[in-house]
Motif scaffolding. Structure first.
Motif, mmCIF file in Angstrom:
data_model
loop_
_atom_site.group_PDB
_atom_site.id
_atom_site.type_symbol
_atom_site.label_atom_id
_atom_site.label_comp_id
_atom_site.label_asym_id
_atom_site.label_seq_id
_atom_site.Cartn_x
_atom_site.Cartn_y
_atom_site.Cartn_z
ATOM 1 N N THR A 119 -5.970 -3.953 9.656
ATOM 2 C CA THR A 119 -7.286 -4.559 9.448
ATOM 3 C C THR A 119 -8.423 -3.549 9.514
ATOM 4 N N THR A 120 -8.272 -2.512 10.320
ATOM 5 C CA THR A 120 -9.367 -1.548 10.498
ATOM 6 C C THR A 120 -9.791 -0.940 9.173
ATOM 7 N N GLY A 121 -8.832 -0.597 8.324
ATOM 8 C CA GLY A 121 -9.157 0.007 7.046
ATOM 9 C C GLY A 121 -9.976 -0.919 6.160
ATOM 10 N N ILE B 282 3.687 -0.066 6.789
ATOM 11 C CA ILE B 282 2.399 -0.732 6.990
ATOM 12 C C ILE B 282 1.256 0.165 6.536
ATOM 13 N N SER B 283 1.318 1.438 6.919
ATOM 14 C CA SER B 283 0.235 2.361 6.571
ATOM 15 C C SER B 283 0.121 2.548 5.067
ATOM 16 N N TYR B 284 1.261 2.716 4.418
ATOM 17 C CA TYR B 284 1.221 2.929 2.972
ATOM 18 C C TYR B 284 0.771 1.664 2.242
ATOM 19 N N GLY B 285 1.311 0.515 2.665
ATOM 20 C CA GLY B 285 0.982 -0.733 1.972
ATOM 21 C C GLY B 285 -0.498 -1.081 2.067
ATOM 22 N N THR B 286 -1.013 -1.062 3.288
ATOM 23 C CA THR B 286 -2.422 -1.438 3.453
ATOM 24 C C THR B 286 -3.362 -0.311 3.021
ATOM 25 N N GLY B 287 -3.013 0.928 3.365
ATOM 26 C CA GLY B 287 -3.895 2.047 3.029
ATOM 27 C C GLY B 287 -4.055 2.243 1.538
ATOM 28 N N SER B 288 -2.966 2.088 0.773
ATOM 29 C CA SER B 288 -3.065 2.250 -0.672
ATOM 30 C C SER B 288 -3.928 1.164 -1.287
ATOM 31 N N LEU B 289 -3.810 -0.060 -0.800
ATOM 32 C CA LEU B 289 -4.648 -1.146 -1.312
ATOM 33 C C LEU B 289 -6.124 -0.917 -0.985
ATOM 34 N N GLN B 290 -6.378 -0.456 0.227
ATOM 35 C CA GLN B 290 -7.766 -0.219 0.630
ATOM 36 C C GLN B 290 -8.390 0.914 -0.178
ATOM 37 N N ALA B 291 -7.656 2.015 -0.331
ATOM 38 C CA ALA B 291 -8.180 3.124 -1.129
ATOM 39 C C ALA B 291 -8.350 2.720 -2.592
ATOM 40 N N ALA B 292 -7.396 1.946 -3.109
ATOM 41 C CA ALA B 292 -7.484 1.518 -4.510
ATOM 42 C C ALA B 292 -8.688 0.607 -4.735
ATOM 43 N N SER B 293 -8.999 -0.245 -3.769
ATOM 44 C CA SER B 293 -10.162 -1.125 -3.928
ATOM 45 C C SER B 293 -11.457 -0.323 -3.962
ATOM 46 N N ALA B 294 -11.575 0.690 -3.078
ATOM 47 C CA ALA B 294 -12.781 1.517 -3.075
ATOM 48 C C ALA B 294 -12.897 2.331 -4.366
#
Length: 319
Positions: A115-117, A165-177
């Protein structure tokens, strides 16, 4: 500086993307994090830490959402508030990590890991630079990795869960930005191209209308000159007659004025002068050929606010 239509279209794209990120953050926080908090809060030490952390994240989300409703604020106070919110997120994440049982830190109970990302992306959503968002996501990942190594949780299964978890959420967060900024840039380019196409179409339509008007005036002049020459040839008109001389002067003036026109989109003042000359010629008055001059250094030649050129300006002069 972008024109008003370009800015409006780009603003529409930005608004749609902003609404999307707000919906994602709050659906994730309420639909995913809240049930996890309610189910696992007793396993934390102390138990209310995860509840308090969820409330803190909610407050940060409310502030971020309120700021997204009023975009364009990039002053020192806005920057300071941005970094303060990011610091609160990271500190709260560390507190939840410490209070979470070792066996649950990289599982569902530790909801801050994913969630933090998202909240960081929302806080930095209106920032122009993408590097700030990627830096925050990197700090978040390094922080979680450091806690993993510190606790000695090097079990392959735990590491696999953490990486997933890190790859799944982090990639989505970076892709949205990245997608938000790429979409904004593409929207500006598309709006600029659409405005240029519309302007070119308008110029073409105006040029065709001007050409049609010239053709109509040429036909009128040709008919007038034909009747005049035919009358002189048959003897119905005499060159010494004042009326015949007046008709010849009018026809010659109209022909000179038509040949002198070389602009596709006439100046407003010149257009008025031509219309007045046409009216005068239809009444049998010979009008001289007029040309327009506007000097940028002459104050009287500058357009007045809310109206045409000042009356004192001698914009037209007979040629």
């Amino acid at each position: 500086m972008p024109s008003r239509p370009v800015a409006i279209i780009a603003m529409g794209y930005r608004r749609a993307m902003t609404i999307a990120i707000v919906v994602i953050v709050w659906v994730w926080h309420v639909g995913n994090d809240l049930p996890v908090v309610l189910q696992s809060w007793r396993r934390f030490d102390p138990p209310l830490v995860t509840v308090a952390a969820w409330v803190v994240f909610s407050l940060v989300g409310l502030v971020a959402t309120w700021r997204l409703r009023r975009p364009g604020r990039q002053g020192p106070r806005a920057t300071a508030l941005t970094w303060a919110l990011l610091a609160v997120l990271l500190v709260t994440e560390v507190v939840v990590f410490v209070a979470c049982p070792l066996t649950e830190r990289f599982r569902g109970a530790n909801w801050v890991l994913g969630t933090t990302g998202w909240f960081g992306v929302a806080v930095l959503w209106q920032r122009r630079g993408l590097a700030e968002t990627l830096t925050f996501l990197g700090l978040h990942t390094l922080l979680a990795s450091g806690l993993l190594v510190q606790d000695g949780s090097v079990d392959p299964a735990v590491v696999g869960q953490y990486l997933m978890i890190s790859y799944g959420t982090g990639s989505l967060q970076a892709a949205s930005a990245i997608g938000y900024r790429a979409t904004d840039s593409a929207a500006r380019r598309a709006a600029t191209a659409a405005a240029a196409t519309a302007a070119a179409t308008t110029r073409r339509i105006v040029a065709l209308a001007v050409h049609k008007a010239r053709q109509d005036r040429y036909q009128t002049i040709r008919d007038s000159a034909r009747d005049l020459l035919a009358g002189l040839a048959t003897g119905q008109l005499h060159p010494a007659d004042p009326a015949t001389q007046q008709r010849a002067a009018v026809a010659a003036a109209r022909l000179r004025r038509l040949l002198a026109e070389d602009d596709d989109v006439p100046e407003p003042l010149l257009n008025e002068l031509r219309a007045a000359a046409d009216v005068a010629e239809r009444r049998g008055v010979a009008a001289s050929r007029w040309s327009l001059s506007r000097s940028a250094s002459c104050p009287a030649c500058r357009p007045a606010r809310g109206g045409p050129f000042r009356p004192a300006c001698r914009a037209g002069r007979p040629a």
